[in-house]
Write a protein that holds these residues in place. Sequence first.
Motif, PDB file in Angstrom:
ATOM      1  N   ARG A   1       0.662 -20.277   3.617  1.00  0.00           N
ATOM      2  CA  ARG A   1       1.578 -19.887   2.556  1.00  0.00           C
ATOM      3  C   ARG A   1       1.272 -20.619   1.271  1.00  0.00           C
TER       4      ARG A   1
ATOM      5  N   GLY B   1       0.975 -14.008 -10.073  1.00  0.00           N
ATOM      6  CA  GLY B   1       1.392 -13.440  -8.784  1.00  0.00           C
ATOM      7  C   GLY B   1       2.879 -13.246  -8.575  1.00  0.00           C
TER       8      GLY B   1
ATOM      9  N   ASN C   1      11.494 -10.589   4.573  1.00  0.00           N
ATOM     10  CA  ASN C   1      10.399 -10.141   5.447  1.00  0.00           C
ATOM     11  C   ASN C   1      10.730  -8.906   6.262  1.00  0.00           C
TER      12      ASN C   1
ATOM     13  N   LEU D   1      -0.487 -12.877   0.253  1.00  0.00           N
ATOM     14  CA  LEU D   1       0.489 -13.909  -0.054  1.00  0.00           C
ATOM     15  C   LEU D   1       1.601 -13.953   0.982  1.00  0.00           C
ATOM     16  N   GLY D   2       1.595 -12.987   1.908  1.00  0.00           N
ATOM     17  CA  GLY D   2       2.618 -12.965   2.943  1.00  0.00           C
ATOM     18  C   GLY D   2       2.153 -13.661   4.215  1.00  0.00           C
TER      19      GLY D   2
ATOM     20  N   GLY E   1       9.723 -11.179   0.416  1.00  0.00           N
ATOM     21  CA  GLY E   1       8.977 -11.026   1.654  1.00  0.00           C
ATOM     22  C   GLY E   1       9.029  -9.607   2.200  1.00  0.00           C
TER      23      GLY E   1
ATOM     24  N   LEU F   1      -2.942  -7.646  -6.552  1.00  0.00           N
ATOM     25  CA  LEU F   1      -1.903  -7.788  -5.530  1.00  0.00           C
ATOM     26  C   LEU F   1      -1.315  -6.442  -5.125  1.00  0.00           C
TER      27      LEU F   1
ATOM     28  N   ARG G   1       1.836 -16.178   6.826  1.00  0.00           N
ATOM     29  CA  ARG G   1       2.653 -17.358   7.092  1.00  0.00           C
ATOM     30  C   ARG G   1       1.824 -18.603   7.384  1.00  0.00           C
TER      31      ARG G   1
ATOM     32  N   ASP H   1      10.105 -19.884   1.031  1.00  0.00           N
ATOM     33  CA  ASP H   1       8.814 -19.650   0.367  1.00  0.00           C
ATOM     34  C   ASP H   1       8.258 -18.255   0.610  1.00  0.00           C
ATOM     35  N   SER H   2       9.120 -17.248   0.705  1.00  0.00           N
ATOM     36  CA  SER H   2       8.613 -15.889   0.908  1.00  0.00           C
ATOM     37  C   SER H   2       8.069 -15.326  -0.397  1.00  0.00           C
ATOM     38  N   GLU H   3       7.075 -14.441  -0.248  1.00  0.00           N
ATOM     39  CA  GLU H   3       6.432 -13.884  -1.430  1.00  0.00           C
ATOM     40  C   GLU H   3       7.297 -12.768  -2.038  1.00  0.00           C
ATOM     41  N   PRO H   4       6.992 -12.343  -3.275  1.00  0.00           N
ATOM     42  CA  PRO H   4       7.772 -11.273  -3.899  1.00  0.00           C
ATOM     43  C   PRO H   4       7.712  -9.980  -3.070  1.00  0.00           C
TER      44      PRO H   4
ATOM     45  N   TYR I   1       3.131 -22.313  -1.734  1.00  0.00           N
ATOM     46  CA  TYR I   1       4.456 -22.835  -2.048  1.00  0.00           C
ATOM     47  C   TYR I   1       4.597 -22.957  -3.557  1.00  0.00           C
TER      48      TYR I   1
ATOM     49  N   LEU J   1       6.955  -6.188  -2.149  1.00  0.00           N
ATOM     50  CA  LEU J   1       5.918  -5.206  -2.471  1.00  0.00           C
ATOM     51  C   LEU J   1       6.483  -3.812  -2.280  1.00  0.00           C
TER      52      LEU J   1
END
Lengths: 373, 369
Positions: free
Chosen positions: A274, A34, B312, A268-269, B297, A259, A271, B277-280, A276, B282
């Motif tokens: 989440r 991911g 974000n 995965l976004g 994010g 994804l 909140r 902890d933000s995601e990659p 970690y 997109l």
Amino acid sequence: MKKQEMIAMILAGGRGTRLKSLTKKNAKPAVCYGGKYRIIDFPLSNCSNSGIDIIGVLTQYENVFLNSYIAQSSTWGLDTSDSGIFNLPPREREGKDFGVYRGTADAITQNIDFIESFHPENILILSGDHIYKMNYAKMLKFHKENQADCTIAVYDVPVEEASRFGIMNCHENMRIYEFEEKPKAPKSTLASMGIYIFKWDLLKKYLLIDEKAYTDHDFGKNIIPAYLSDDRKMFAYRFHGYWKDVGTVSSLWQANMDLLDSDVELDLGDRDMRIYTANTNDLPQYISSEAEVQNAFINQGCEIYGTVKNSILFTGVKVAKNAIVEDSVLHPHVIVEENAVVSRAIIGENVKVKKNQAIRGTEEIKLVVDGEE
Amino acid sequence: MDAIGIVNISYKEYEVEGLSDYRPIPSISFLGRYRIIDFQLSSFSNSEINNVMIEVNQNVKSLADHIGTGRSYNINSKQSHLGIFYPSNVGSSIYHHDINALKNSLRALKMSKENYVIIAPGHAVVSIDYREYLKKHISSGADISVIYKKVSNANKEFISIPKYKINPQQGLEKITINHGDEEIADISLETYIMEKALLLKILESKRLNSAVYWLRDAINQMAISKEFDIRCLEYSGFYKSINSLKAYYEANMIMLDSSEREKAFQNEWPIYTKTHDSEPVLYCPGSKVKNSLISNGCNICGEVSNSILSRNVTIEKGAIIDKCIILSDCYISENTVLKNVIIDRYAKILYAKKIASDNLTYIKRDDII
């Protein structure tokens, strides 16, 4: 110490041979997924988000990296006064032969003393093999409402695939009356997810009997059937959401590609739930004027000067000018030099794809890991 | 190290118009995932300073949330100490200077075991090994060492920042303000090294300071009086002083150049910050991103060029973003055109279809436009 209603035990000892060289020097739960995560981040984060304070992680195969990874319990918020992630490899004990975990149930049996120290009412058994987000507190609520001895999480699989799974046959009230492993003629489509909640005191009794028996010491093969034949109260808890096994190179690749698919519900976004993972100090990613990035999922620290399409890039990946990356998954710190091409592949950590080199998978996804093709 | 690292409050006239209404300058987002104070704190941490005091003059919550226990900065919680000091600001604002802030922290200063203090500004983007400078200070025998950088663009940058008049023995003669009259100047890093005992003397002495003096004024007086040996130590690394919206914008934008990034972010001198902890990121099919830094994010379906996006941020299809700095959690709706805009956190651009000009536009936090 705070009373423990439920503690978790994650079975993270397996190699995952079907992931080939990705698991040559690395346990399967440590494998990347991911863009940013390792497989074990999912059960660990799910536990943290479900309010579980105590997690035992049963490691065995090539666990050096995994052990130090889970030791940083602050990553998942479990470094408080009464919480923790405990690494439990097989250990030498008085009067017993030093050996491996003989099966999934044996791994728990060999750690009865650890579990007992928390006097938990219930125990949650998880595998470290799947990608999914789940709130175990809801499953515990269901388990308590039904006064179950054992609750098994199940996933509704397509009927044509049901023969590949352990299938639970239930009454309307979700009480399980039968369990069939890979049935030729499945009676239902509810597949076991390998996620169990057991009332601890009762499970302990069964484990101590199993310890001395000549069995595979496996939950699915031995403990669950024993519960069923003793007519224990067993219930199936239906899970709705994304759940993927990542046990083969192609399923790992596909789960990554999911994804990019907006129809796929793994968010995965989100909140509230989440996932970690260990933090890094990398800069935000830089996309240059010459770069072309389309339909991609890219992490911190990347520097893109070339073309990236339909791909997942992990931390610190560098794609040079005129290089092309398509339909691929690039693990942390991969370097793709000028004019190189990577297509339909998974490239392992730290691999350098040299100038003008072409790595092209076909129907079969190509796997390239540092030190070998 | 035998020194307390003190992050000083920013000079009264320093204002990042718009952004510093909501938080002190050190707390302002920088380059997408950092806050300006991360640079000084990382320099302290990497320089093995075990006792860090952060002076804050306003809105302490923002900084306190970001810094936490200091663990993100690799500051050992047992061996080290990190404290945030929020002075009780009484009287009119002319008294709300750094000397009063430090006076409020007198007890902590007196009780500490370190013999030296290193006072450095929280609004500076810098990577500096204080171990080297403390050594130089001690071996020179100076009463105070001040750090400066020789620049050749003082007519364009570092406006309103103090500069030093230095004699051939590297002694400080006096401190003036750079108004951009000359290209070459010795720009003050507003960083002072001295024995703790001397700092206490300055704080407690009626003679060495006046009720309205900032530390720079007291040191200037001490230099002019020639009673004290104040030496200037040169620093030639990366330095940006964020004292205005223009300085903020330029310091961010220059980082789009990879050679500048390499100067500021060196492998063995990490710049620490708190993780969210933000995601990659997109990138949709059809997205177009050029020469930009994008934080985790983000969701990019439109066009982004020459810009810096914090965590974000959502850029919808058809939106065209050029030369912008967008802080975290903003939403830019379809087909919006933005150029030369700085957007503060949580803003949503829903109705305004074009905000573009040659001057910088600032959009307030939480605004829905």
